[in-house]
Design a protein around this motif. Structure first.
Motif, mmCIF file in Angstrom:
data_model
loop_
_atom_site.group_PDB
_atom_site.id
_atom_site.type_symbol
_atom_site.label_atom_id
_atom_site.label_comp_id
_atom_site.label_asym_id
_atom_site.label_seq_id
_atom_site.Cartn_x
_atom_site.Cartn_y
_atom_site.Cartn_z
ATOM 1 N N VAL A 7 0.831 -1.196 0.000
ATOM 2 C CA VAL A 7 0.000 0.000 0.000
ATOM 3 C C VAL A 7 0.866 1.246 0.000
ATOM 4 O O VAL A 7 1.856 1.322 0.738
ATOM 5 N N GLU A 8 0.480 2.180 -0.810
ATOM 6 C CA GLU A 8 1.079 3.504 -0.789
ATOM 7 C C GLU A 8 -0.060 4.454 -0.448
ATOM 8 O O GLU A 8 -1.074 4.487 -1.140
ATOM 9 N N MET A 9 0.101 5.189 0.664
ATOM 10 C CA MET A 9 -0.997 6.013 1.163
ATOM 11 C C MET A 9 -0.657 7.488 1.123
ATOM 12 O O MET A 9 0.483 7.867 1.365
ATOM 13 N N ASP A 10 -1.679 8.285 0.860
ATOM 14 C CA ASP A 10 -1.564 9.734 0.982
ATOM 15 C C ASP A 10 -1.964 10.071 2.418
ATOM 16 O O ASP A 10 -3.136 10.008 2.776
ATOM 17 N N LEU A 11 -0.994 10.393 3.245
ATOM 18 C CA LEU A 11 -1.263 10.649 4.661
ATOM 19 C C LEU A 11 -2.022 11.950 4.896
ATOM 20 O O LEU A 11 -2.435 12.232 6.017
ATOM 21 N N ASN A 12 -2.229 12.717 3.848
ATOM 22 C CA ASN A 12 -3.064 13.918 3.964
ATOM 23 C C ASN A 12 -4.544 13.572 3.948
ATOM 24 O O ASN A 12 -5.381 14.427 4.246
ATOM 25 N N VAL A 15 -8.402 9.036 6.471
ATOM 26 C CA VAL A 15 -9.656 8.273 6.565
ATOM 27 C C VAL A 15 -9.982 7.614 5.231
ATOM 28 O O VAL A 15 -10.285 6.415 5.174
ATOM 29 N N GLU A 16 -9.899 8.390 4.153
ATOM 30 C CA GLU A 16 -10.214 7.841 2.836
ATOM 31 C C GLU A 16 -9.255 6.708 2.466
ATOM 32 O O GLU A 16 -9.675 5.667 1.953
ATOM 33 N N GLU A 17 -7.979 6.922 2.745
ATOM 34 C CA GLU A 17 -6.975 5.917 2.402
ATOM 35 C C GLU A 17 -7.149 4.641 3.228
ATOM 36 O O GLU A 17 -7.087 3.530 2.693
ATOM 37 N N LEU A 18 -7.351 4.796 4.537
ATOM 38 C CA LEU A 18 -7.551 3.615 5.384
ATOM 39 C C LEU A 18 -8.821 2.871 4.999
ATOM 40 O O LEU A 18 -8.854 1.630 5.015
#
Length: 64
Positions: A7-12, A15-18
């Motif tokens: 997984v590559e997540m946008d930490l900004n 909630v959406e990413e998780l």
């Protein structure tokens, strides 16, 4: 052989990413969705309880 999800997540947008990650995991375990979500609920509840305790420590007591 193992099944992995990289997984590559946008930490900004946590909630959406998780939510997307949880959905991906649940879709790969259709028969265990309830158990997975129940375990996540317990873990999240535990963390929220710790946060609540810490917040209560930071609130000054009011003397009467």
């Amino acid at each position: 052989m193992t099944h992995t999800l990289q997984v590559e997540m946008d930490l900004n947008k946590p909630v959406e990413e998780l939510t997307q990650v949880i959905s991906a995991v649940l879709s790969s375990h259709p028969l265990n969705q309830k158990e997975i979500l129940t375990a996540l609920d317990l873990e999240i509840g535990n963390v929220l309880a710790v946060i609540e305790i810490e917040e209560q420590k930071d609130v000054p007591e009011v003397s009467e």
